[in-house]
Design a protein around this motif. Structure first.
Motif, PDB file in Angstrom:
ATOM      1  N   LYS A 104       0.876  -0.989   0.136  1.00 50.75           N
ATOM      2  CA  LYS A 104       0.072  -0.124  -0.129  1.00 50.75           C
ATOM      3  C   LYS A 104       0.850   1.297   0.011  1.00 50.75           C
ATOM      4  CE  LYS A 104      -0.465   0.188   4.966  1.00 50.75           C
ATOM      5  NZ  LYS A 104      -1.375   0.394   6.068  1.00 50.75           N
ATOM      6  N   LYS A 105       0.222   2.332  -0.541  1.00 48.35           N
ATOM      7  CA  LYS A 105       1.065   3.514  -0.406  1.00 48.35           C
ATOM      8  C   LYS A 105       1.471   4.066   0.915  1.00 48.35           C
ATOM      9  CE  LYS A 105      -0.404   5.638  -4.830  1.00 48.35           C
ATOM     10  NZ  LYS A 105      -1.143   6.872  -5.459  1.00 48.35           N
ATOM     11  N   PRO A 106       2.417   4.840   0.976  1.00 49.77           N
ATOM     12  CA  PRO A 106       2.839   5.322   2.480  1.00 49.77           C
ATOM     13  C   PRO A 106       1.713   6.225   2.985  1.00 49.77           C
ATOM     14  CG  PRO A 106       4.299   5.875   0.939  1.00 49.77           C
ATOM     15  CD  PRO A 106       3.404   5.194   0.092  1.00 49.77           C
ATOM     16  N   GLU A 107       1.601   6.088   4.341  1.00 47.04           N
ATOM     17  CA  GLU A 107       0.719   6.981   4.923  1.00 47.04           C
ATOM     18  C   GLU A 107       1.282   8.396   4.979  1.00 47.04           C
ATOM     19  OE1 GLU A 107      -1.072   7.459   9.640  1.00 47.04           O
ATOM     20  OE2 GLU A 107       0.887   6.398   9.171  1.00 47.04           O
ATOM     21  N   LEU A 108       0.393   9.173   4.681  1.00 46.44           N
ATOM     22  CA  LEU A 108       0.747  10.927   4.680  1.00 46.44           C
ATOM     23  C   LEU A 108       0.151  11.591   5.636  1.00 46.44           C
ATOM     24  CD1 LEU A 108       0.559  11.587   0.864  1.00 46.44           C
ATOM     25  CD2 LEU A 108       2.253  10.653   1.904  1.00 46.44           C
ATOM     26  N   LEU A 109       1.115  12.488   6.556  1.00 48.23           N
ATOM     27  CA  LEU A 109       0.508  13.187   7.562  1.00 48.23           C
ATOM     28  C   LEU A 109       1.027  14.459   7.353  1.00 48.23           C
ATOM     29  CD1 LEU A 109       1.692  10.929  10.374  1.00 48.23           C
ATOM     30  CD2 LEU A 109      -0.814  10.857   9.526  1.00 48.23           C
ATOM     31  N   PHE A 110      -0.249  15.475   7.375  1.00 52.12           N
ATOM     32  CA  PHE A 110       0.148  16.936   7.282  1.00 52.12           C
ATOM     33  C   PHE A 110      -0.059  17.721   8.395  1.00 52.12           C
ATOM     34  CE2 PHE A 110      -1.481  15.006   3.429  1.00 52.12           C
ATOM     35  CZ  PHE A 110      -0.652  15.168   2.448  1.00 52.12           C
ATOM     36  N   ASN A 111       0.771  18.847   8.441  1.00 54.88           N
ATOM     37  CA  ASN A 111       0.733  19.696   9.589  1.00 54.88           C
ATOM     38  C   ASN A 111       0.732  21.146   8.942  1.00 54.88           C
ATOM     39  OD1 ASN A 111       0.634  21.145  12.043  1.00 54.88           O
ATOM     40  ND2 ASN A 111       2.970  20.451  12.483  1.00 54.88           N
ATOM     41  N   PRO A 112      -0.422  22.016   9.083  1.00 55.21           N
ATOM     42  CA  PRO A 112      -1.652  21.542   9.855  1.00 55.21           C
ATOM     43  C   PRO A 112      -2.258  20.267   9.358  1.00 55.21           C
ATOM     44  CG  PRO A 112      -1.765  23.679   8.568  1.00 55.21           C
ATOM     45  CD  PRO A 112      -0.204  23.135   8.462  1.00 55.21           C
ATOM     46  N   ALA A 113      -2.906  19.522  10.181  1.00 50.46           N
ATOM     47  CA  ALA A 113      -3.646  18.009   9.829  1.00 50.46           C
ATOM     48  C   ALA A 113      -4.612  18.165   8.944  1.00 50.46           C
ATOM     49  CB  ALA A 113      -3.946  17.581  11.068  1.00 50.46           C
ATOM     50  N   ASN A 114      -5.496  19.556   8.656  1.00 49.10           N
ATOM     51  CA  ASN A 114      -6.380  19.335   7.892  1.00 49.10           C
ATOM     52  C   ASN A 114      -5.834  19.673   6.364  1.00 49.10           C
ATOM     53  OD1 ASN A 114      -8.161  21.291   6.070  1.00 49.10           O
ATOM     54  ND2 ASN A 114      -9.532  20.551   7.266  1.00 49.10           N
ATOM     55  N   GLU A 115      -5.898  18.838   5.386  1.00 51.79           N
ATOM     56  CA  GLU A 115      -5.050  18.940   4.115  1.00 51.79           C
ATOM     57  C   GLU A 115      -5.462  20.502   3.640  1.00 51.79           C
ATOM     58  OE1 GLU A 115      -4.387  16.189   0.245  1.00 51.79           O
ATOM     59  OE2 GLU A 115      -5.171  15.436   2.020  1.00 51.79           O
ATOM     60  N   ASP A 116      -6.847  20.928   3.592  1.00 50.83           N
ATOM     61  CA  ASP A 116      -6.999  21.943   2.817  1.00 50.83           C
ATOM     62  C   ASP A 116      -6.167  23.212   3.659  1.00 50.83           C
ATOM     63  OD1 ASP A 116      -8.773  21.209   0.978  1.00 50.83           O
ATOM     64  OD2 ASP A 116     -10.519  21.342   2.086  1.00 50.83           O
ATOM     65  N   GLU A 117      -6.202  23.252   4.970  1.00 52.56           N
ATOM     66  CA  GLU A 117      -5.331  24.253   5.675  1.00 52.56           C
ATOM     67  C   GLU A 117      -4.065  24.032   5.455  1.00 52.56           C
ATOM     68  OE1 GLU A 117      -6.463  24.090   9.804  1.00 52.56           O
ATOM     69  OE2 GLU A 117      -8.532  24.243   9.495  1.00 52.56           O
ATOM     70  N   PHE A 118      -3.582  22.926   5.159  1.00 56.03           N
ATOM     71  CA  PHE A 118      -2.077  22.601   4.923  1.00 56.03           C
ATOM     72  C   PHE A 118      -1.716  23.487   3.637  1.00 56.03           C
ATOM     73  CE2 PHE A 118       1.234  20.181   2.424  1.00 56.03           C
ATOM     74  CZ  PHE A 118       2.250  20.129   3.392  1.00 56.03           C
ATOM     75  N   LYS A 119      -2.622  23.161   2.614  1.00 60.24           N
ATOM     76  CA  LYS A 119      -2.240  23.608   1.105  1.00 60.24           C
ATOM     77  C   LYS A 119      -2.238  25.186   1.116  1.00 60.24           C
ATOM     78  CE  LYS A 119      -4.238  23.565  -3.620  1.00 60.24           C
ATOM     79  NZ  LYS A 119      -5.686  22.995  -4.377  1.00 60.24           N
ATOM     80  N   GLN A 120      -3.403  25.776   1.917  1.00 59.59           N
ATOM     81  CA  GLN A 120      -3.188  27.209   2.029  1.00 59.59           C
ATOM     82  C   GLN A 120      -2.163  27.602   2.682  1.00 59.59           C
ATOM     83  OE1 GLN A 120      -5.524  29.000   0.197  1.00 59.59           O
ATOM     84  NE2 GLN A 120      -6.276  27.106  -0.328  1.00 59.59           N
ATOM     85  N   ALA A 121      -1.627  27.187   3.662  1.00 55.37           N
ATOM     86  CA  ALA A 121      -0.411  27.569   4.301  1.00 55.37           C
ATOM     87  C   ALA A 121       0.931  27.266   3.485  1.00 55.37           C
ATOM     88  CB  ALA A 121      -0.105  26.985   5.648  1.00 55.37           C
ATOM     89  N   LEU A 122       0.811  26.209   2.729  1.00 57.28           N
ATOM     90  CA  LEU A 122       1.969  25.984   1.856  1.00 57.28           C
ATOM     91  C   LEU A 122       2.042  26.942   0.737  1.00 57.28           C
ATOM     92  CD1 LEU A 122       4.223  23.928   1.304  1.00 57.28           C
ATOM     93  CD2 LEU A 122       2.366  22.449   0.041  1.00 57.28           C
TER      94      LEU A 122
END
Length: 118
Positions: A40-58
């Protein structure tokens, strides 16, 4: 949830830590190292945890710290310098085609992405 272990077990766990690794990080690394037949594909964890918030910050910062954990128990850190991500882009698609390309050959089982300050 808390888990209680004896002092002897805790000391054994501490001996396996790298740098300032937390007990949870050591346990996760050991679990990763013991997974067999990575299919299986690797587990991906984001900080901020919410992926939309992560994207906006990125989109503002344009860079994230990356921690890669491998099946053999090793790990490495790096910086993901984002050049082509836009509002319409998929963060995951960018990762799979870029930073995580050939993840199976590299034995990557988990990746943690933390947006760095702008």
């Amino acid at each position: 949830m808390d888990i209680t272990v004896s002092e002897a077990t805790y000391n054994r766990l501490a001996a396996l830590a790298s740098g300032f690794e937390t007990p949870e990080a050591v346990i996760n690394r050991l679990i990763d190292a013991n997974e067999i037949g990575q299919t299986k594909k690797p587990e991906l964890l984001f900080n901020p945890a919410n992926e939309d918030e992560f994207k906006q910050a990125l989109l503002v910062s344009k860079q994230a710290r990356v921690e890669l954990f491998r099946q053999d128990g090793t790990s490495e850190e790096g910086i993901w310098k984002v050049r082509t991500l836009s509002e319409q882009s998929s963060v995951r698609a960018n990762l799979w085609s870029g930073y995580l390309r050939n993840w199976k050959d590299k034995g990557i089982v988990r990746a943690v992405f933390t947006v760095l300050p702008a």
